[in-house]
Design a protein around this motif. Structure first.
Motif, PDB file in Angstrom:
ATOM      1  N   ALA A  37      -2.172  -7.010   8.897  1.00  0.00           N
ATOM      2  CA  ALA A  37      -1.289  -5.836   8.900  1.00  0.00           C
ATOM      3  C   ALA A  37      -1.824  -4.769   7.949  1.00  0.00           C
ATOM      4  O   ALA A  37      -1.737  -3.572   8.239  1.00  0.00           O
ATOM      5  N   ALA A  38      -2.398  -5.204   6.837  1.00  0.00           N
ATOM      6  CA  ALA A  38      -2.970  -4.256   5.876  1.00  0.00           C
ATOM      7  C   ALA A  38      -4.120  -3.476   6.502  1.00  0.00           C
ATOM      8  O   ALA A  38      -4.346  -2.312   6.157  1.00  0.00           O
ATOM      9  N   LYS A  39      -4.840  -4.092   7.431  1.00  0.00           N
ATOM     10  CA  LYS A  39      -5.935  -3.405   8.124  1.00  0.00           C
ATOM     11  C   LYS A  39      -5.409  -2.385   9.130  1.00  0.00           C
ATOM     12  O   LYS A  39      -6.058  -1.384   9.406  1.00  0.00           O
ATOM     13  N   ILE A  40      -4.234  -2.651   9.689  1.00  0.00           N
ATOM     14  CA  ILE A  40      -3.644  -1.771  10.694  1.00  0.00           C
ATOM     15  C   ILE A  40      -2.972  -0.553  10.051  1.00  0.00           C
ATOM     16  O   ILE A  40      -2.982   0.536  10.617  1.00  0.00           O
ATOM     17  N   MET A  41      -2.411  -0.728   8.858  1.00  0.00           N
ATOM     18  CA  MET A  41      -1.620   0.332   8.220  1.00  0.00           C
ATOM     19  C   MET A  41      -2.326   1.685   8.136  1.00  0.00           C
ATOM     20  O   MET A  41      -1.712   2.706   8.441  1.00  0.00           O
ATOM     21  N   PRO A  42      -3.599   1.750   7.768  1.00  0.00           N
ATOM     22  CA  PRO A  42      -4.236   3.080   7.662  1.00  0.00           C
ATOM     23  C   PRO A  42      -4.307   3.841   8.990  1.00  0.00           C
ATOM     24  O   PRO A  42      -4.342   5.063   8.994  1.00  0.00           O
ATOM     25  N   VAL A  43      -4.319   3.126  10.100  1.00  0.00           N
ATOM     26  CA  VAL A  43      -4.397   3.801  11.397  1.00  0.00           C
ATOM     27  C   VAL A  43      -3.038   3.920  12.075  1.00  0.00           C
ATOM     28  O   VAL A  43      -2.908   4.598  13.078  1.00  0.00           O
ATOM     29  N   GLY A  44      -2.035   3.248  11.536  1.00  0.00           N
ATOM     30  CA  GLY A  44      -0.672   3.355  12.071  1.00  0.00           C
ATOM     31  C   GLY A  44      -0.071   4.680  11.634  1.00  0.00           C
ATOM     32  O   GLY A  44       0.041   4.955  10.448  1.00  0.00           O
ATOM     33  N   VAL A  45       0.269   5.516  12.562  1.00  0.00           N
ATOM     34  CA  VAL A  45       0.768   6.855  12.251  1.00  0.00           C
ATOM     35  C   VAL A  45       2.022   6.766  11.391  1.00  0.00           C
ATOM     36  O   VAL A  45       3.056   6.308  11.838  1.00  0.00           O
ATOM     37  N   GLY A  46       1.895   7.143  10.142  1.00  0.00           N
ATOM     38  CA  GLY A  46       3.039   7.176   9.248  1.00  0.00           C
ATOM     39  C   GLY A  46       3.430   5.842   8.638  1.00  0.00           C
ATOM     40  O   GLY A  46       4.417   5.755   7.937  1.00  0.00           O
ATOM     41  N   ALA A  47       2.675   4.770   8.895  1.00  0.00           N
ATOM     42  CA  ALA A  47       3.025   3.463   8.323  1.00  0.00           C
ATOM     43  C   ALA A  47       2.806   3.491   6.815  1.00  0.00           C
ATOM     44  O   ALA A  47       1.696   3.710   6.353  1.00  0.00           O
ATOM     45  N   ALA A  48       3.869   3.283   6.063  1.00  0.00           N
ATOM     46  CA  ALA A  48       3.792   3.335   4.608  1.00  0.00           C
ATOM     47  C   ALA A  48       3.753   1.943   3.986  1.00  0.00           C
ATOM     48  O   ALA A  48       3.102   1.737   2.970  1.00  0.00           O
ATOM     49  N   SER A  49       4.432   0.980   4.608  1.00  0.00           N
ATOM     50  CA  SER A  49       4.445  -0.381   4.061  1.00  0.00           C
ATOM     51  C   SER A  49       4.740  -1.384   5.160  1.00  0.00           C
ATOM     52  O   SER A  49       5.384  -1.066   6.159  1.00  0.00           O
TER      53      SER A  49
END
Length: 64
Positions: A37-49
């Motif tokens: 999930a930590a790898k996905i967060m930077p590309v997830g639009v607006g994912a903060a946590s």
């Protein structure tokens, strides 16, 4: 029976962003899911946590 893994993230606007993964591996550990999930967060639009992960199982029955 179909399975999917839902990764749930909180956005900076305090809303929920869900990423669904079809046919996940059996026996996933939370630590492994959190690492991915930590790898996905930077590309997830607006994912903060990362909020949580849930396994969703559905059964389909054809109506005759």
């Amino acid at each position: 029976m179909a399975k999917k893994l839902e990764l749930k993230f909180l956005t900076s606007a305090n809303t929920e962003l869900i990423v669904s993964i079809a046919d996940p591996k059996d026996g996933l550990a939370l630590s492994a899911v959190q690492a991915e999930a930590a790898k996905i967060m930077p590309v997830g639009v607006g994912a903060a946590s990362f909020a949580k992960a849930v396994m969703v199982t559905t059964t389909e029955e054809e109506i005759h």
